[in-house]
Design an enzyme around this catalytic site. Structure first.
Site, short mmCIF file in Angstrom:
data_model
loop_
_atom_site.label_atom_id
_atom_site.label_comp_id
_atom_site.label_asym_id
_atom_site.label_seq_id
_atom_site.Cartn_x
_atom_site.Cartn_y
_atom_site.Cartn_z
N LYS A 1 0.87 -1.18 0.00
CA LYS A 1 0.00 0.00 0.00
C LYS A 1 0.90 1.22 0.00
O LYS A 1 2.02 1.18 0.49
CB LYS A 1 -0.87 0.02 1.26
CG LYS A 1 -2.17 0.75 1.06
CD LYS A 1 -3.15 -0.12 0.29
CE LYS A 1 -4.52 0.49 0.20
NZ LYS A 1 -5.49 -0.52 -0.29
P1 NAD Z 1 -12.88 7.32 -2.99
O1 NAD Z 1 -11.89 8.36 -2.69
O2 NAD Z 1 -13.32 7.09 -4.38
O3 NAD Z 1 -14.20 7.57 -2.09
C1 NAD Z 1 -14.16 7.71 -0.71
C2 NAD Z 1 -15.51 8.18 -0.22
O4 NAD Z 1 -15.48 8.21 1.21
C3 NAD Z 1 -15.88 9.59 -0.67
O5 NAD Z 1 -17.27 9.66 -0.93
C4 NAD Z 1 -15.51 10.42 0.55
O6 NAD Z 1 -16.26 11.64 0.63
C5 NAD Z 1 -15.93 9.47 1.65
N1 NAD Z 1 -15.32 9.80 2.92
C6 NAD Z 1 -14.06 10.22 3.18
N2 NAD Z 1 -13.94 10.50 4.49
C7 NAD Z 1 -15.15 10.24 5.05
C8 NAD Z 1 -15.65 10.33 6.35
N3 NAD Z 1 -14.89 10.77 7.38
N4 NAD Z 1 -16.94 9.99 6.56
C9 NAD Z 1 -17.72 9.56 5.55
N5 NAD Z 1 -17.30 9.46 4.30
C10 NAD Z 1 -16.02 9.79 4.06
O7 NAD Z 1 -12.28 5.97 -2.36
P2 NAD Z 1 -12.66 4.48 -2.71
O8 NAD Z 1 -11.74 4.00 -3.73
O9 NAD Z 1 -14.14 4.39 -2.90
O10 NAD Z 1 -12.26 3.73 -1.35
C11 NAD Z 1 -13.16 3.62 -0.24
C12 NAD Z 1 -12.71 2.49 0.67
O11 NAD Z 1 -12.65 1.26 -0.08
C13 NAD Z 1 -11.31 2.65 1.26
O12 NAD Z 1 -11.30 2.05 2.54
C14 NAD Z 1 -10.44 1.84 0.33
O13 NAD Z 1 -9.25 1.42 0.95
C15 NAD Z 1 -11.37 0.68 0.04
N6 NAD Z 1 -11.07 -0.07 -1.18
C16 NAD Z 1 -11.02 0.55 -2.39
C17 NAD Z 1 -10.78 -0.21 -3.54
C18 NAD Z 1 -10.81 0.40 -4.91
O14 NAD Z 1 -10.78 -0.37 -5.88
N7 NAD Z 1 -10.91 1.69 -5.08
C19 NAD Z 1 -10.55 -1.58 -3.43
C20 NAD Z 1 -10.60 -2.19 -2.17
C21 NAD Z 1 -10.87 -1.41 -1.05
#
Ligand code: NAD
Length: 418
Positions: free
Chosen positions: A107
């Site tokens: 990561k």
């Molecule tokens: P992203 O940046 O596209 O979206 C994140 C979302 O979370 C946004 O809507 C943001 O406003 C919201 N957010 C941020 N802080 C917040 C808070 N304090 N309270 C409520 N909402 C909040 O990110 P993503 O890619 O959707 O990732 C989200 C989660 O999924 C993370 O934990 C990431 O590690 C995990 N994840 C992502 C992927 C991927 O393919 N993108 C894969 C596996 C896991």
């Protein structure tokens, strides 16, 4: 290892220790399995639009290199630290192992606020970070992907920077790129789509009628928005969504297509018509059938775990539930947990497909990608559920023990060099 000290790293270590006790892993093997193989911290100076120079801090942690290159996302968030990244890298290791991917976990992250930065600064920061990482990454060494705060455009800049350095185009250096640059069909949707698939599968175990179910989703970025859409396609009514700037609630169901348009315009779900405001704290304890944390770590804690009112907790985010909350959830058998390492594995599975397609310069249709994705998730889900029922252990413990055991076995087969 003090350099990693952070609440999220301590949480990942506690989870590991409890599974290591359960698996009776000898002390001699534990440190080798638990602590990251390599970690990098870099200073990233860039020219800002106002003429000043600003220095950001970037990190990359490669957890283990036993099964192949390391694989894992790159996160842009103001609170990113080395310890947080190390915890996320460790979880990636167990996730890749339990889905049978030939990777170790990694990561990365940069402490910055991407929403508040002009595109030109984001591009300079991304390119500078990639340049600093060149000695430590490569298609057969470490492959990055999008995570919180990063997206296809950031991956495109990384791929371009690395390719310029190598003197030829290297699409396999990152996954989650635009399809036009060697990205895979279905990668952007993969994590959220996998969440939908697994929730639908979990209705067998819970007896929930998915066509009559309601869901609340925390986070409306890549994962949260696609998970919500995917659940809606199975007939689920999405009654509440929050993001970093606010939230919306409509017990009659939110129109997700209109909500997407509103969020694209307003940069938040807050203020969406035909809904009432709701906070993150309220969303997490809202009566609903499916609760999907899809934002940050440590959202479900000992303070709210007893108050959660869902039937299925689908952990789309990484590390949304603390070990203290897990103890409370284990005494609430009415809640079926799809643990993060399984629930959001769709992203890394299709990243793996993208890497394979790039290495072969031979691309697949979206139908092929989705079909292969669901097969891998199905196998992992069935194995974990069977183990959980047979050994009478929580789904998280079953998932983590499957992943950790596979890494341990690989390390034992390879032996210890020299
Ligand atoms: P992203 O940046 O596209 O979206 C994140 C979302 O979370 C946004 O809507 C943001 O406003 C919201 N957010 C941020 N802080 C917040 C808070 N304090 N309270 C409520 N909402 C909040 O990110 P993503 O890619 O959707 O990732 C989200 C989660 O999924 C993370 O934990 C990431 O590690 C995990 N994840 C992502 C992927 C991927 O393919 N993108 C894969 C596996 C896991």
């Amino acid at each position: 290892m003090e350099i990693y000290d952070h609440p999220t790293f301590r949480m990942a270590c506690r989870q590991f220790d409890s599974v290591a006790d359960y698996l009776e892993i000898p002390e001699a093997d534990r440190g080798r399995l638990k602590y990251p193989k390599r970690s990098m911290t870099v200073a990233l100076p860039i020219h800002c639009e106002d003429g000043t120079i600003k220095v950001f801090t970037g990190y990359r942690v490669q957890h283990h290199l036993t099964l192949g290159p390391t694989k894992g996302g790159l996160r842009y968030h103001p609170e990113v630290t080395l310890g947080e990244v190390a915890a996320l890298a460790m979880w990636m290791s167990w996730k890749c192992a339990l889905t049978g991917l030939p990777y170790g976990g990694a990561k990365g992250g940069i402490a910055c606020d991407p929403g508040a930065m002009p595109a030109v600064e984001l591009e300079r920061l991304t390119r500078r970070y990639t340049q600093e990482m060149i000695p430590f990454i490569g298609p057969l060494v470490d492959v990055m992907a999008p995570d919180l705060g990063t997206n296809e455009q950031i991956m495109a800049w990384m791929m371009d920077t690395y390719s310029m350095h190598m003197g030829h185009t290297v699409p396999s250096i990152v996954t989650g790129k635009p399809v036009g640059l060697g990205g895979s069909q279905g990668r952007r949707e993969a994590t959220g789509r996998g969440v939908g698939y697994l929730v639908n599968r979990a209705t067998d175990a819970t007896g929930l009628d998915i066509g009559k179910a309601t869901a609340a989703v925390q986070g409306f970025g890549n994962v949260g928005s696609i998970a919500a859409l995917s659940l809606a396609r199975y007939g689920v009514k999405i009654i509440a969504v929050t993001d970093a700037r606010g939230g919306v609630y409509n017990p009659g169901g939110l129109n997700l297509w209109d909500l997407e348009k509103h969020a694209a315009r307003a940069k938040t779900v807050a203020g969406f018509a035909e809904s009432e405001p709701i906070t993150n704290e309220q969303l997490l304890v809202l009566p609903c059938d499916i609760l999907v944390p899809a934002a940050l770590e440590r959202q479900i804690t000992e303070a709210n775990a007893g108050k959660i009112q869902c039937r299925i907790l689908a952990e789309a985010a990484n590390g949304p539930t603390t070990p203290e909350a897990d103890v409370i959830l284990s005494q609430r058998p009415e809640i079926f947990v799809i643990p993060d390492v399984l629930c959001n594995a769709g992203g890394v599975v299709v990243s793996y497909f993208e890497w394979v397609q790039d290495l072969q310069s031979f691309f697949w249709s979206e139908t092929e990608v989705v079909d292969k994705l669901f097969r891998i998730l199905e196998t992992a889900y069935t194995q974990i559920l069977t183990l959980s029922r047979k050994q009478k252990i929580p789904m998280r413990q079953a998932a983590l023990s499957m992943g950790i055991k596979r890494v341990l076995e690989a390390k034992r087969m390879r032996g210890l060099f020299p």
